[in-house]
Design a protein around this motif. Structure first.
Motif, PDB file in Angstrom:
ATOM      1  N   ALA A   1     -46.753  33.381  33.006  1.00 51.06           N
ATOM      2  CA  ALA A   1     -45.702  32.391  33.244  1.00 51.06           C
ATOM      3  C   ALA A   1     -44.323  33.010  33.067  1.00 51.06           C
ATOM      4  O   ALA A   1     -43.393  32.744  33.853  1.00 51.06           O
ATOM      5  N   TRP A   2     -44.177  33.836  32.066  1.00 53.25           N
ATOM      6  CA  TRP A   2     -42.876  34.473  31.808  1.00 53.25           C
ATOM      7  C   TRP A   2     -42.512  35.407  32.970  1.00 53.25           C
ATOM      8  O   TRP A   2     -41.368  35.438  33.427  1.00 53.25           O
ATOM      9  N   THR A   3     -43.492  36.162  33.450  1.00 49.84           N
ATOM     10  CA  THR A   3     -43.249  37.084  34.558  1.00 49.84           C
ATOM     11  C   THR A   3     -42.906  36.331  35.839  1.00 49.84           C
ATOM     12  O   THR A   3     -42.017  36.745  36.599  1.00 49.84           O
ATOM     13  N   LEU A   4     -43.585  35.229  36.095  1.00 50.00           N
ATOM     14  CA  LEU A   4     -43.286  34.440  37.289  1.00 50.00           C
ATOM     15  C   LEU A   4     -41.905  33.795  37.191  1.00 50.00           C
ATOM     16  O   LEU A   4     -41.233  33.583  38.209  1.00 50.00           O
ATOM     17  N   ALA A   5     -41.463  33.492  35.969  1.00 44.75           N
ATOM     18  CA  ALA A   5     -40.097  32.999  35.787  1.00 44.75           C
ATOM     19  C   ALA A   5     -39.084  34.089  36.140  1.00 44.75           C
ATOM     20  O   ALA A   5     -38.029  33.804  36.726  1.00 44.75           O
ATOM     21  N   LEU A   6     -39.401  35.342  35.797  1.00 46.92           N
ATOM     22  CA  LEU A   6     -38.560  36.454  36.226  1.00 46.92           C
ATOM     23  C   LEU A   6     -38.506  36.507  37.747  1.00 46.92           C
ATOM     24  O   LEU A   6     -37.438  36.728  38.335  1.00 46.92           O
ATOM     25  N   GLY A   7     -39.650  36.293  38.376  1.00 47.11           N
ATOM     26  CA  GLY A   7     -39.676  36.265  39.831  1.00 47.11           C
ATOM     27  C   GLY A   7     -38.770  35.185  40.405  1.00 47.11           C
ATOM     28  O   GLY A   7     -38.107  35.391  41.427  1.00 47.11           O
TER      29      GLY A   7
END
Length: 256
Positions: A177-183
Motif C-alpha cells: 500500500a505504501w509503495t502504491l501510494a508512492l506510485g
C-alpha cells in the motif's frame, strides 16, 4: 510471469543507469547486483551487514569486469541515515534511476491463535519501516531521473493471507500500500503527460536459491521464484514505459 513483465535480455534501458539496491547482501540482493551490473548499470548496494555486503559487491565486480558496483553500510531503520545514503549516491554519481527494495524477513506460527506479536514488531520494522524510509528518501531523486523506478518485492500472501502468516502478510500488505501510494505521487507529479517515474510491486509466492536447494535436496519448491529469475524481472521493469508499470502489482505467480 503472470501479467505482462517479460525478461529483459541485455537491457539497454539500464545502460548507464544508477540503481540503488536495499538489502543487497541477501541472496536476492546478490542476484540483483549481478544482473543490474550485467545490464550496464552503476549499482550501489546497501545493507546493515558490512561483511556480507563486501562479499556481494566483490562477487558482482568480479563477474562483470569493469562494472561499477559499490556498497554502503546503511541502517535503513534510520530515516536520516537513509536520506544521507540517497543524497550521497546522487551527489557521487550525478543521478539515481532506481531503488530496488529487497529487505526481507519472515516469521510465522502453526495457527492464528499462536501468533506471537513480537513477530509483528520485527516484521513491521523490516518490511514496512524500511519501505517508508527508502520511498521518502528516494522520491525526489527518482523524479529527477528520466527513467526513475522504485521496485518492491512482495508476496502473494499479502492478497490472500493464511492463518499462520498473519504478521507477515499484514506487513507485506502495508508495504504494498505504501509503495502504491508512492506510485500515485509519481502519477500526480507527471500531470497530463503521465508519470515519468514509476513505483511497482513484483509479487511472488516465495523465493528459492541454490543454498536452499542444497539444504533440502528432496524439496520441490513448487511455485517458488529463483532469485536469478527475480533479478531478471527486476531489470525488466526498466524496459517498460513508466505509465505501464507505475502503481501496478506485477505477478510472477498466479494471482489468488
Amino acid at each position: 510471469m503472470t501479467g505482462s513483465a517479460e525478461g529483459s535480455g541485455a537491457s539497454g534501458a539500464l545502460d548507464g543507469a544508477v540503481i540503488a539496491v536495499a538489502g543487497a547482501a541477501g541472496p536476492a540482493g546478490r542476484a540483483a547486483l549481478l544482473r543490474l551490473a550485467e545490464a550496464g548499470a552503476t549499482v550501489v548496494g546497501a545493507d546493515a551487514d558490512p561483511e556480507r555486503l563486501v562479499e556481494a559487491v566483490d562477487a558482482a565486480r568480479y563477474a562483470h569486469g569493469g562494472a561499477t558496483v559499490t556498497g554502503d553500510t546503511v541502517d535503513l531503520l534510520d530515516l536520516g541515515a537513509t536520506r544521507e545514503w540517497a543524497d550521497k549516491t546522487e551527489k557521487e554519481f550525478g543521478r539515481i534511476d532506481g531503488l530496488v527494495h529487497l529487505v526481507g524477513g519472515w516469521r510465522g506460527s502453526s495457527s492464528f491463535p499462536e501468533t506471537d506479536l513480537s513477530h509483528w514488531a520485527l516484521l513491521e520494522r523490516l518490511l514496512v519501516r524500511t519501505v517508508q524510509h527508502t520511498t521518502l528518501a528516494f522520491h525526489d531523486p527518482l523524479l529527477r531521473s528520466d527513467r526513475g523506478r522504485y521496485v518492491l518485492v512482495s508476496a502473494a500472501g499479502a492478497s490472500k493471507p493464511t492463518a499462520g502468516n498473519a504478521a507477515y502478510s499484514a506487513a507485506k500488505a502495508a508495504a504494498e500500500a505504501w509503495t502504491l501510494a508512492l506510485g500515485d505521487a509519481f502519477r500526480k507529479a507527471g500531470g497530463d503527460d503521465g508519470p515519468k517515474a514509476a513505483a511497482s510491486v513484483l509479487v511472488i509466492k516465495a523465493l528459492v536459491h541454490d543454498a536452499m536447494r542444497a539444504e533440502r535436496p528432496n524439496a520441490k519448491f513448487a511455485g517458488f521464484t529463483d532469485v536469478t529469475e527475480l533479478a531478471e524481472q527486476v531489470a525488466g521493469v526498466w524496459d517498460r514505459p513508466a505509465q505501464e508499470v507505475n502503481g501496478q502489482r506485477l505477478w510472477l505467480t498466479p494471482a489468488p
